[in-house]
Design an enzyme around this catalytic site. Structure first.
Site: not given
Ligand code: AQP
Length: 339
Positions: A115, A199, A202
């Site tokens: 990140k 992966k 968002k």
């Molecule tokens: N691609 C994914 N596959 C399975 N699980 C996922 N999670 C996120 N992306 C995937 C799970 O969603 C939960 C909440 O995630 P979060 O909102 O805390 O943040 P994150 O993991 O940072 O989500 P993103 O989409 O990956 O955001 P960005 O783009 O900001 O990095 C967690 O339990 C996570 O494992």
């Protein structure tokens, strides 16, 4: 009375997607319905501000996550659904953990490296200390289990290390539990529809990389039609998916939505081309995701109702947290409140 407690959270950072649903929220619902755990599900707004958020968008997105929880089947009477900033103990315990966890541990966190990228000097201190806040989220309630996607495994290990070090430093061997991750289901890592090695996320700029929970049936159909694949037909056995990241991803998504297995999906579609498979995938996804998006929209029309649910949940969470935090303060050596 439950003797096991689940805590998990989702950040209100917009664009809630299929990965968040299959990797996290759908598992939350399963755990709630198992009735063996007391469940706390949190909209982790303190985590969200580790990257700048527009204040009015943050409020809207906080309600959006709460709406997604409820629309997916989380019952705010059976589970404790709340916003992280509504319980001061998260930030209070996180500070103590900033003083327990070691710099070297945080330096090893791959999510921070990803990140922060090349701009490490310019990211917030909060982004670096994020895993300590996550440890506090979990241990503030002495949660025994945390359902997460594969990407959070390393942070969970840090939570265990922090719990262990606190227990050792303050001579209380069983005070904090060594929390277990629950990484379950066929879609613990949903990948981007444009690149099967990344992966679904968002923050990815391309809308075509992910299915949003708010997508319409037409948007879902369009994104799946354009999802990257390869020219070969689907294999009949799992081994045939090796080296075919995009095919593997779509098969896992199908299995997760259908609550079956990749083997069962391949037994049905093996030997067929992607267009047949994709059209069945669209039908399945529309049937599962569109009603959630519709219900979210209805809930979001009454923000006051969502706020009341979260504040009521926060009061219940706070009641669990307070005595635990009081004991932490006592063990650390802070003054006891005057009676
Ligand atoms: N691609 C994914 N596959 C399975 N699980 C996922 N999670 C996120 N992306 C995937 C799970 O969603 C939960 C909440 O995630 P979060 O909102 O805390 O943040 P994150 O993991 O940072 O989500 P993103 O989409 O990956 O955001 P960005 O783009 O900001 O990095 C967690 O339990 C996570 O494992």
């Amino acid at each position: 009375m439950f003797n096991q407690r689940v805590f998990s959270g989702v950040q209100p950072t917009g664009n809630l997607h299929l990965g968040n649903y299959l990797g996290a929220i759908a598992n939350f619902v399963r755990l709630q319905n198992r009735q063996t755990f007391e469940c706390l599900f949190c909209v982790v707004d303190l985590h969200a501000i580790t990257v700048f958020q527009d204040p009015s968008e943050l409020r809207r997105q906080t309600r959006e996550v709460a709406a997604a929880f409820i629309a997916s089947g989380i019952d705010p009477d059976r589970s404790i659904l709340f916003h992280q900033s509504g319980v001061p103990g998260h930030a209070q315990l996180a500070w103590i953990f900033n003083c327990v966890a070691r710099l070297g541990w945080l330096n090893r966190m791959t999510q921070f490296k990803e990140k922060s990228g090349k701009d490490r000097e310019n990211v917030s201190v909060g982004l670096f200390a994020y895993p300590n806040l996550m440890a506090a989220d979990i241990l503030l309630y002495k949660a025994t289990h945390v359902p997460v996607g594969e990407d959070q495994k390393q942070h969970l290990e840090l939570t265990r290390d922090t719990a262990q070090k606190f227990n050792n430093d303050f001579n209380c061997p069983d005070f904090f539990p060594l929390t277990e991750p629950l990484i379950e289901g066929p879609a613990t890592r949903v990948m981007s529809l444009r690149d099967g090695t990344k992966k679904m996320s968002k923050s990815e700029p391309s809308e075509f990389s992910r299915i949003n929970l708010s997508d319409s049936a037409d948007e879902i159909a369009d994104k799946i039609r354009k999802a990257r694949t390869d020219p070969e037909p689907l294999p009949s056995e799992i081994a045939g998916l090796a080296g075919r990241a995009e095919a593997q991803n779509l098969v896992s998504i199908f299995a997760a939505l259908e609550e079956s297995t990749a083997e069962a999906v391949l037994a049905r579609f093996g030997g067929q081309n992607f267009s047949t498979f994709k059209s069945a995938l669209v039908d399945l996804m529309v049937a599962r995701i569109v009603p959630i998006g519709t219900r979210m929209g209805q809930l979001l029309n009454d923000p006051g109702h969502l706020d009341r649910i979260m504040w009521q949940g926060a009061a219940r969470a706070d009641a669990i947290a307070r005595p635990i935090l009081a004991e932490v303060y006592d063990r650390v050596g802070f003054l006891a409140p005057i009676a």
